[in-house]
Design a protein around this motif. Structure first.
Motif, short mmCIF file in Angstrom:
data_model
loop_
_atom_site.label_atom_id
_atom_site.label_comp_id
_atom_site.label_asym_id
_atom_site.label_seq_id
_atom_site.Cartn_x
_atom_site.Cartn_y
_atom_site.Cartn_z
N VAL A 36 0.90 -1.21 0.01
CA VAL A 36 0.09 -0.14 -0.02
C VAL A 36 0.95 1.21 0.04
O VAL A 36 1.86 1.28 0.61
CB VAL A 36 -1.05 0.22 1.25
N SER A 37 0.37 2.06 -0.47
CA SER A 37 0.76 3.62 -0.71
C SER A 37 0.28 4.33 0.69
O SER A 37 -0.49 3.89 1.33
CB SER A 37 0.59 4.44 -1.64
N ALA A 38 0.80 5.63 0.88
CA ALA A 38 0.24 6.26 1.96
C ALA A 38 -1.28 6.83 1.57
O ALA A 38 -1.44 6.91 0.36
CB ALA A 38 1.20 7.63 2.02
N LEU A 39 -2.05 7.42 2.08
CA LEU A 39 -3.25 7.94 1.81
C LEU A 39 -2.95 9.08 0.78
O LEU A 39 -1.98 9.82 1.01
CB LEU A 39 -4.01 8.49 2.90
N VAL A 42 -0.96 12.37 1.35
CA VAL A 42 -0.04 12.54 2.35
C VAL A 42 1.52 12.74 2.19
O VAL A 42 1.89 13.33 2.98
CB VAL A 42 -0.21 11.13 3.17
N THR A 43 2.14 12.01 1.24
CA THR A 43 3.42 12.18 1.10
C THR A 43 3.64 13.38 0.79
O THR A 43 4.88 14.25 1.19
CB THR A 43 3.98 11.14 -0.04
N ASP A 44 2.88 14.15 -0.08
CA ASP A 44 3.17 15.84 -0.30
C ASP A 44 2.99 16.48 0.97
O ASP A 44 3.68 17.37 1.14
CB ASP A 44 1.99 16.17 -1.29
N GLY A 126 4.09 8.13 6.12
CA GLY A 126 2.74 7.92 5.31
C GLY A 126 2.54 6.41 5.18
O GLY A 126 1.30 6.04 5.33
N GLU A 127 3.40 5.91 4.58
CA GLU A 127 3.20 4.41 4.34
C GLU A 127 3.14 3.49 5.61
O GLU A 127 2.39 2.46 5.70
CB GLU A 127 4.12 3.91 3.29
N LEU A 128 3.81 3.86 6.48
CA LEU A 128 3.92 3.18 8.00
C LEU A 128 2.36 3.26 8.62
O LEU A 128 1.84 2.44 9.15
CB LEU A 128 4.82 3.86 8.90
N GLY A 192 4.53 0.19 0.21
CA GLY A 192 5.21 0.49 -0.79
C GLY A 192 6.17 1.69 -0.44
O GLY A 192 6.28 2.30 0.54
N PHE A 193 7.11 2.07 -1.40
CA PHE A 193 7.73 3.25 -1.58
C PHE A 193 8.94 3.25 -0.52
O PHE A 193 10.12 3.62 -0.90
CB PHE A 193 6.81 4.41 -1.22
N ILE A 194 8.69 2.63 0.71
CA ILE A 194 9.83 2.82 1.82
C ILE A 194 10.85 1.62 1.52
O ILE A 194 10.58 0.46 1.55
CB ILE A 194 9.31 3.10 3.06
N GLY A 206 11.90 6.76 -4.10
CA GLY A 206 11.44 7.97 -5.14
C GLY A 206 10.07 8.12 -5.41
O GLY A 206 9.25 6.97 -5.11
N ARG A 207 9.36 9.20 -5.57
CA ARG A 207 8.23 9.58 -5.53
C ARG A 207 7.45 8.79 -6.55
O ARG A 207 7.94 8.26 -7.65
CB ARG A 207 7.98 10.92 -6.15
N GLY A 208 6.47 8.14 -6.22
CA GLY A 208 5.63 6.96 -7.24
C GLY A 208 6.01 5.59 -7.11
O GLY A 208 5.70 4.86 -7.61
N GLY A 209 7.03 5.52 -6.01
CA GLY A 209 7.74 4.34 -5.98
C GLY A 209 6.92 3.28 -5.54
O GLY A 209 7.59 1.68 -5.68
N SER A 210 5.93 3.26 -5.07
CA SER A 210 5.08 1.72 -4.73
C SER A 210 5.00 0.88 -5.85
O SER A 210 4.98 -0.11 -5.37
CB SER A 210 3.76 2.27 -4.00
N ASP A 211 4.84 1.29 -6.93
CA ASP A 211 4.53 0.41 -7.92
C ASP A 211 5.94 -0.36 -7.97
O ASP A 211 5.95 -1.49 -8.46
CB ASP A 211 4.52 1.18 -9.37
N1 ASP Z 1 3.38 7.71 -1.43
C1 ASP Z 1 4.78 7.80 -2.54
C2 ASP Z 1 4.28 8.98 -3.13
O1 ASP Z 1 3.04 9.72 -3.26
C3 ASP Z 1 4.83 6.67 -3.06
C4 ASP Z 1 3.52 6.27 -4.26
O2 ASP Z 1 2.34 6.54 -3.82
O3 ASP Z 1 3.84 5.17 -5.21
O4 ASP Z 1 5.17 9.27 -3.98
#
Ligand code: ASP
Ligand code: ADP
Ligand code: MG
Length: 451
Positions: A36-39, A42-44, A126-128, A192-194, A206-211
Motif C-alpha cells: 500500500v501507498s500512503a493515503l 499524504v506524502t506531499d 505515510g506508508e507506515l 510501498g515506497f519505503i 523515489g516519488r511514485g515508488g510503490s509500483d
Molecule cells: N506515497 C508515495 C508518493 O506519493 C509513493 C507512491 O504513492 O507510489 O510518491
C-alpha cells in the motif's frame, strides 16, 4: 501467489479501504502480498511539513501535522468502530508514529538542517501509517493478515530519496520475511515506497515508488501476477485527466508500458516494469472503484503481436539545451567531451538530436544546470529554453509504420515544434512543443489515432 498494490487514491478514506478489503477477499486463495501507498496527498503533506520546519515555520509544520493526525484517526475510528480493542491499539500506534514524527520535525527546525536522510525518514510515516491501519481493518473484517516492514527486505544503496534497489539482497530477504509472515495467515501487508539500507537506515525509492516495490516483491517471490490497483481502469490511450474520449488499452507489451511511463504517463512508475520483465510476470493495471473492469494486461513483448500507435504520453516542464559549436564540424571527440560534462554533474538526458554543428537535448529538471552550462560554454555556445513540453507517440514497430510522420505532424501542423527525436527506439517518436500548445497537440493527436 500474487502481489496487489493499492495506490494513494485507492486507500484515501474508509470507503476506499472497505473496497480494498472486498477486492482482497475475492483473491484470498491466491495468497496475496498487499502493498500500500500512503493515503492520497499524504506524502506531499509530509514533504511540506519537513520544508516548513526547515525554513523556520514550525507553527505551520505542526498545524499540518495535526491535521494529518486527525485524518488518520478519523479514518481508523470509522473502520474499527465495532472493535474497541483493535481501535484502542490502533489509536495508540498512530499516536506513537506522530510523536516520533513531531520529534524529527522539531530537530529539523532546531538544527535548521534537512538532509535527504531526515527527509526519507519523514516521508516514510505515510506508508507506515496507512499499512498499519489497513492491517488492522483487514483483520477486523475476518481476513487473517500479517504485517511486514518493507525496510527490512527492500534493500537499497544510501541514496536516501531515490534508493537504488540491491536485487541480490531483495531476492534473498523478501521470501524469508514474507513467507514467514504468511505462515498461519491468509495475506500479508507491507509498505510501498519505503526501503532500507543493509545497515538499517531508512531510504525511499523515489516519488511514485510503490509500483516499484510491488514489482520487486513480485520478482523476489516469483509471483504469478502483479496487480496495480489505481483510480483509472487501466492504461489509457493518453492521460484521461487531460484529454476526453480516451479508452483503456486491453493488452500491451512491457516495452510499450516502460516507454510510456518513462516518457511521462504517471499511471506506472518508470522503473516498475523492469523487475517484472526479468521474470516475465504479467502486470495488470486495475481500477479499485470498478473492480469488475478488466483493466490493462501488460505482457512479455513476444506475446503482443499487433503493432502501430498504442498510446500518447507527455512530460511537462521540460528544459531544452541547445549546444552549438563550429568545432564539431568534421572532428571527432566533441560528443565524448560534451557527455563527460553531463556525467560529471549527474545530469540525465531524455531526448537528443544532433546535426553537424549542433546538439539539442532535453532534461526534466534543473539539477546542476548552471554548473553544467557554465562548463559547456567553455567550448561551445549554449542556450537553455525552459517550460517546454515533450510528447511521445508510443507503439510497436513504429519505424516500420509507413506514413506515420505525416499523420503525427499533419495532425499538429499549426503548432511549432522545437525538436524531434525518432529512431533510437522502435517504439517511440518524441518531440518538444511549447507549454501553451500541449493540450491542443495531445488532443489533436488523440483524435488522429484513436477517435
Ligand atoms: N506515497 C508515495 C508518493 O506519493 C509513493 C507512491 O504513492 O507510489 O510518491
Ligand atoms: P496511484 O496513486 O494509484 O499510484 P497515480 O496518480 O500515480 O495513481 O497514477 C494514476 C493516474 O495516472 C491517473 O489518475 C491518470 O491521471 C494518470 N495517467 C497518466 N497517463 C495515463 C494513461 N496513459 N493512462 C491512465 N492513466 C494515466
Ligand atoms: Mg502512482
Amino acid at each position: 501467489m500474487i502481489v496487489m498494490k493499492f495506490g494513494g487514491t485507492s486507500v484515501q478514506d474508509s470507503a476506499a479501504i472497505e473496497r480494498l478489503i472486498e477486492i482482497v477477499q475475492r483473491k484470498i486463495e491466491l495468497r496475496p502480498v498487499i502493498v500500500v501507498s500512503a493515503l492520497s496527498k499524504v506524502t506531499d503533506s509530509l514533504q511540506n511539513i519537513a520544508n516548513l520546519s526547515f525554513r523556520g515555520d514550525l507553527k505551520s509544520a505542526l498545524a499540518l501535522t495535526e491535521s494529518l493526525q486527525k485524518r488518520h484517526i478519523e479514518m481508523t475510528s470509522e473502520l474499527l468502530s465495532q472493535n474497541q480493542a483493535y481501535l484502542a491499539k490502533s489509536l495508540s500506534q498512530i499516536d506513537d508514529y506522530f510523536v516520533k514524527l513531531r520529534e524529527i520535525v522539531g530537530v529539523v527546525n532546531i538544527l535548521e538542517e534537512l538532509s535527504n536522510k531526515s527527509m526519507a525518514k519523514i516521508l516514510s510515516f505515510g506508508e507506515l501509517l496507512s499499512s498499519y491501519i489497513i492491517y488492522r481493518a483487514l483483520n477486523n473484517s475476518g481476513v487473517k493478515c500479517a504485517i511486514a516492514d518493507a525496510r527490512g527486505f527492500i534493500i537499497t544503496d544510501d541514496e536516501f530519496l531515490k534508493g537504488e534497489p540491491d536485487y541480490n539482497s531483495i531476492r534473498e530477504l523478501t521470501p524469508k520475511a514474507l513467507n514467514s509472515a504468511l505462515e498461519g495467515n491468509d495475506v500479508v501487508i507491507t509498505q510501498g515506497f519505503i526501503s532500507g539500507t543493509k545497515d538499517g537506515l531508512n531510504t525511499v525509492l523515489g516519488r511514485g515508488g510503490s509500483d516499484y516495490t510491488a514489482a520487486l516483491i513480485g520478482m523476489a517471490m516469483g509471483a504469478t501476477e502483479i496487480e496495480i490497483w489505481t483510480d483509472v481502469d487501466g492504461v489509457h490511450t493518453t492521460d484521461p485527466r487531460r484529454v476526453g474520449n480516451t479508452r483503456s488499452i486491453s493488452t500491451m507489451s512491457f516495452s510499450e508500458a516502460a516507454e510510456l511511463s518513462f516518457f511521462g504517463a504517471k499511471v506506472l512508475h518508470p522503473a516498475t516494469i523492469q523487475p517484472a520483465i526479468e521474470k516475465s510476470i504479467p502486470v495488470r493495471v486495475l481500477n479499485s472503484t470498478e473492480p469488475q473492469n478488466r483493466g490493462t494486461l501488460i505482457l512479455r513483448d513476444d506475446k503482443i503481436t499487433s503493432s502501430g500507435v498504442r498510446a500518447i504520453s507527455f512530460k511537462e516542464n521540460i528544459i531544452v539545451i541547445n549546444i552549438f559549436s563550429m568545432k564539431m564540424l568534421n572532428t571527432f571527440g566533441f560528443l565524448t567531451k560534451l557527455f563527460e560534462v553531463f556525467g560529471k554533474y549527474g545530469v540525465s538526458v531524455d531526448l537528443i538530436s544532433t546535426s553537424e554543428v549542433s546538439v539539442s537535448l532535453t532534461v526534466d529538471n534543473d539539477h546542476n544546470l548552471d554548473k553544467l552550462t557554465q562548463e559547456i560554454s567553455g567550448f561551445a555556445n549554449v542556450t537553455v529554453k525552459y517550460d517546454k513540453s515533450q510528447v511521445s507517440v508510443v507503439g510497436k514497430n513504429l519505424k516500420e509504420t509507413k506514413g506515420l510522420a505525416k499523420r503525427i505532424f499533419g495532425a499538429i501542423c499549426e503548432h511549432n515544434i522545437t525538436m524531434i527525436s525518432q529512431g533510437a527506439s522502435d517504439i517511440n517518436v518524441s518531440f518538444v512543443v511549447n507549454k501553451e500548445d500541449l493540450d491542443c497537440v495531445i488532443t489533436a493527436l488523440h483524435k488522429e489515432f484513436f477517435e
